[in-house]
Design a protein around this motif. Structure first.
Motif, short mmCIF file in Angstrom:
data_model
loop_
_atom_site.label_atom_id
_atom_site.label_comp_id
_atom_site.label_asym_id
_atom_site.label_seq_id
_atom_site.Cartn_x
_atom_site.Cartn_y
_atom_site.Cartn_z
N SER A 66 27.79 13.52 1.51
CA SER A 66 28.68 12.97 2.53
C SER A 66 29.87 12.23 1.95
N THR A 67 30.26 12.52 0.75
CA THR A 67 31.47 11.92 0.18
C THR A 67 32.31 13.04 -0.43
N VAL A 68 33.49 13.21 0.10
CA VAL A 68 34.38 14.24 -0.40
C VAL A 68 35.78 13.67 -0.53
N ALA A 69 36.47 14.03 -1.58
CA ALA A 69 37.85 13.59 -1.75
C ALA A 69 38.78 14.46 -0.91
N TYR A 70 38.41 15.72 -0.77
CA TYR A 70 39.25 16.62 0.01
C TYR A 70 38.41 17.80 0.50
N PHE A 71 38.94 18.50 1.49
CA PHE A 71 38.30 19.70 2.00
C PHE A 71 39.37 20.56 2.64
N THR A 72 39.25 21.88 2.50
CA THR A 72 40.20 22.79 3.10
C THR A 72 39.61 23.38 4.37
N HIS A 73 40.36 23.28 5.45
CA HIS A 73 39.95 23.82 6.75
C HIS A 73 40.91 24.93 7.13
N GLN A 74 40.37 26.01 7.72
CA GLN A 74 41.21 27.14 8.10
C GLN A 74 40.94 27.58 9.53
N CYS A 75 41.92 28.24 10.09
CA CYS A 75 41.78 28.85 11.41
C CYS A 75 42.69 30.07 11.45
N THR A 76 42.17 31.16 12.00
CA THR A 76 42.92 32.41 12.13
C THR A 76 42.81 32.90 13.57
N ALA A 77 43.90 33.45 14.07
CA ALA A 77 43.89 33.96 15.44
C ALA A 77 44.72 35.23 15.54
N ILE A 78 44.27 36.15 16.38
CA ILE A 78 45.09 37.29 16.81
C ILE A 78 45.44 36.95 18.26
N ALA A 79 46.70 36.60 18.48
CA ALA A 79 47.11 36.02 19.76
C ALA A 79 48.11 36.90 20.49
N ASP A 80 47.86 37.10 21.78
CA ASP A 80 48.81 37.78 22.65
C ASP A 80 49.81 36.71 23.10
N MET A 81 51.06 36.90 22.74
CA MET A 81 52.07 35.91 23.09
C MET A 81 53.26 36.59 23.75
N ASP A 82 53.81 35.94 24.74
CA ASP A 82 55.04 36.39 25.38
C ASP A 82 56.22 35.70 24.72
N LYS A 83 57.40 36.24 24.89
CA LYS A 83 58.60 35.61 24.35
C LYS A 83 58.66 34.16 24.82
N ASN A 84 58.94 33.25 23.89
CA ASN A 84 59.06 31.81 24.12
C ASN A 84 57.73 31.08 24.26
N ASP A 85 56.59 31.79 24.17
CA ASP A 85 55.30 31.09 24.07
C ASP A 85 55.29 30.34 22.74
N THR A 86 54.51 29.28 22.66
CA THR A 86 54.47 28.47 21.45
C THR A 86 53.07 28.42 20.84
N ALA A 87 53.03 28.06 19.56
CA ALA A 87 51.77 27.86 18.84
C ALA A 87 51.92 26.62 17.96
N THR A 88 50.89 25.77 17.99
CA THR A 88 50.84 24.58 17.13
C THR A 88 49.46 24.47 16.52
N VAL A 89 49.35 23.71 15.46
CA VAL A 89 48.07 23.46 14.79
C VAL A 89 47.62 22.04 15.16
N ILE A 90 46.37 21.92 15.55
CA ILE A 90 45.79 20.63 15.95
C ILE A 90 44.55 20.36 15.11
N ILE A 91 44.38 19.12 14.70
CA ILE A 91 43.16 18.70 14.01
C ILE A 91 42.39 17.78 14.94
N GLN A 92 41.13 18.09 15.15
CA GLN A 92 40.24 17.24 15.93
C GLN A 92 39.21 16.67 14.96
#
Length: 118
Positions: A66-92
């Motif tokens: 339970s002690t870590v100096a760092y960790f790499t988190h990833q997320c991948t998506a195949i997303a259907d988007m319309d013109k002017n739709d947006t995408a952002t990355v969120i950390i919870q």
């Protein structure tokens, strides 16, 4: 912190805006540092105008000692988007306090990418 390429100038203020209707490959990899041992979990998500895509939930107590100096988190998506739709990355996170940071020191340890695939 640094934008390497942006062929259509579609990324600004930490938000990707789809230039045309289509299917997009979206991916993020975040190198999170200074993680407290009191942290329960981190979860990286890609949030688009139409849907939220969840990466793996990483419980810190699943990692040795339970002690870590760092960790790499990833997320991948195949997303259907319309013109002017947006995408952002969120950390919870839970129990993470405010000491953690996203490492983006110029060696591309943290990044976001997107490609129109169809």
């Amino acid at each position: 912190g640094t934008e390497r390429t942006d062929a259509g100038s579609n990324f600004a203020s930490n938000t990707f805006t789809a230039p045309v209707d289509g299917t997009y490959f979206l991916h993020t990899s975040l190198d999170i540092r200074n993680i407290l041992s009191t942290t329960d979990y981190f979860w990286v998500k890609i949030v688009t105008s139409n849907r939220t895509y969840f990466g793996d939930l990483v419980r810190i107590d699943d990692i040795a000692n339970s002690t870590v100096a760092y960790f790499t988190h990833q997320c991948t998506a195949i997303a259907d988007m319309d013109k002017n739709d947006t995408a952002t990355v969120i950390i919870q996170s839970a129990g993470a306090g405010t000491s953690w940071v996203i490492n983006g020191d110029g060696e591309s340890k943290s990044y976001f990418e997107g490609h129109l695939i169809g």
